[in-house]
Design an enzyme around this catalytic site. Structure first.
Site, PDB file in Angstrom:
ATOM      1  N   ARG A  79     -55.781  23.902   2.063  1.00  0.00           N
ATOM      2  CA  ARG A  79     -57.204  24.013   2.395  1.00  0.00           C
ATOM      3  C   ARG A  79     -58.076  23.237   1.415  1.00  0.00           C
ATOM      4  NH1 ARG A  79     -59.457  29.736   2.631  1.00  0.00           N
ATOM      5  NH2 ARG A  79     -61.254  28.603   3.459  1.00  0.00           N
ATOM      6  N   HIS A  83     -61.804  21.039   1.953  1.00  0.00           N
ATOM      7  CA  HIS A  83     -63.059  21.412   1.312  1.00  0.00           C
ATOM      8  C   HIS A  83     -63.493  20.394   0.271  1.00  0.00           C
ATOM      9  CE1 HIS A  83     -63.580  25.672   2.821  1.00  0.00           C
ATOM     10  NE2 HIS A  83     -62.402  25.310   3.315  1.00  0.00           N
ATOM     11  N   ASN A 111     -66.861  28.643   0.206  1.00  0.00           N
ATOM     12  CA  ASN A 111     -65.780  28.591  -0.775  1.00  0.00           C
ATOM     13  C   ASN A 111     -65.649  29.845  -1.620  1.00  0.00           C
ATOM     14  OD1 ASN A 111     -65.444  25.956   0.128  1.00  0.00           O
ATOM     15  ND2 ASN A 111     -66.560  25.047  -1.572  1.00  0.00           N
ATOM     16  N   HIS A 210     -54.521  26.007  10.186  1.00  0.00           N
ATOM     17  CA  HIS A 210     -54.486  27.474  10.224  1.00  0.00           C
ATOM     18  C   HIS A 210     -53.181  27.992  10.817  1.00  0.00           C
ATOM     19  CE1 HIS A 210     -59.163  27.870   9.984  1.00  0.00           C
ATOM     20  NE2 HIS A 210     -58.594  27.529   8.836  1.00  0.00           N
TER      21      HIS A 210
END
Length: 343
Positions: A79, A83, A111, A210
């Site tokens: 992830r 980000h 976050n 995911h």
């Protein structure tokens, strides 16, 4: 070459809670396609072949050891690329700790209390600093670690392009404006990805990240009990799955309890898409991909053909990794601070 402007995403609690694109607010960051392309040209496979030939092996070995003791580490590390790269390019800005003069991205809305495993990146960096001091950037470590997290979880393996520098600053404001909420719908997600020249197929394929990991009840209680402020649950949730979610995330319960993002949360596979077809997506931003015809097409394809998913996912990750700010940077000795800070 035409310029690409990122528009501010305004968060409105009076709506369904999504961050929507608005032409009224132009984001502080202006990314020109020409500068992005120029920066991307400096990236190449086997970048450290001569200067630090064991770099990728060292990074993978450290992550593999961590995953043996922490099953969630793979998803958490993967992830981090998303980000980092979506906020002013893949420059390691996400890794910088907050200072008195700079609000860090770690504390941004999408976050804080969500991202984890920063210490894994620290451990990889420490190992690489011992082997090849001041040669391997933290930004490149994020790219390598994300790739390895997928492969070590049973997913595809691919060659990553390396050669990034680390940013000298972070932007919590940009992170708040760009990163989507778990409440986001497919329409707003398409608009976001389009700003980065990422296609609808890229969106659906990259959402397959995911396939592994967990998320907090905090992220879904609205769709269980008050979807769109209606006081009713999301009608797209499968009835049996809804019973399971009610037990896991009761109204008024602990929002920090976590649930699996798909039925095989430790294995990178196409199960995520099969779950969406059944109405068993954990996050609203996932299940909504089956609600819109533009995205549903790819959900159905990937649910039936794992090889197609893997291929599209790799293509999407490479394109995501090509996002660069074009700004000058450095090779940090410590991923949490810039080099001119004493530590």
């Amino acid at each position: 070459m035409r310029g690409k402007v990122l528009y501010k995403m305004n968060y409105s609690p009076k709506s369904s809670g999504e961050k929507m694109m608005s032409h009224s607010g132009i984001l502080l960051v202006l990314l020109l396609l020409s500068s992005v392309a120029a920066a991307a040209l400096s990236l190449r496979r086997n970048f450290y072949l001569e200067s630090c030939p064991e770099a990728e092996v060292i990074a993978r070995d450290v992550l593999s050891g961590t995953m043996a003791g922490d099953a969630r580490a793979a998803a958490s590390v993967m992830r981090l690329q998303f980000h980092d790269c979506l906020v002013i390019g893949c420059d390691g800005s996400l890794l910088l700790d907050e200072t008195a003069e700079m609000a860090g991205e770690k504390s941004a809305l999408s976050n804080v209390n969500s991202l984890r495993s920063f210490q894994v990146i620290d451990e990889i960096k420490e190992a690489l600093e011992k082997a090849c001091p001041t040669l391997v950037s933290c930004a490149d470590i994020l790219i390598m670690a994300a790739r390895d997290a997928v492969f070590l979880s049973g997913g595809p393996k691919w060659e990553v392009k390396l050669g990034r520098q680390d940013s000298l600053t972070a932007s919590q404001e940009a992170s708040n404006e760009i990163m989507p909420s778990p409440r986001a719908n497919a329409t707003s997600l398409i608009a976001l990805f389009t700003k980065f020249n990422l296609s609808v197929q890229d969106l659906v394929a990259l959402s397959g990240s995911h396939s592994i990991g967990k998320a907090r009840c905090f992220s879904i209680v609205f769709r269980l009990y008050n979807q769109s402020g209606s006081g009713q649950p999301d009608p797209d949730i499968d009835s049996q799955y809804r019973v399971e979610l009610d037990k896991l995330c009761p109204q008024g319960g602990d929002g920090n309890v976590t649930g699996d993002l798909d039925a095989t949360p430790q294995r990178f596979d196409s199960q995520y898409y099969k779950d969406l077809v059944r109405g068993s997506g954990f996050l609203n931003s996932d299940q909504t991909l089956f609600a819109l015809p533009q995205t549903r097409k790819y959900v159905e394809i990937f649910s039936k053909n794992q090889e197609r998913f893997f291929k599209a996912f790799v293509q999407g990750m490479i394109k995501l990794g090509d996002l660069q700010s074009g700004k000058p940077g450095e090779i940090r000795r410590n991923c949490r601070v810039v080099n001119n800070i004493s530590y």
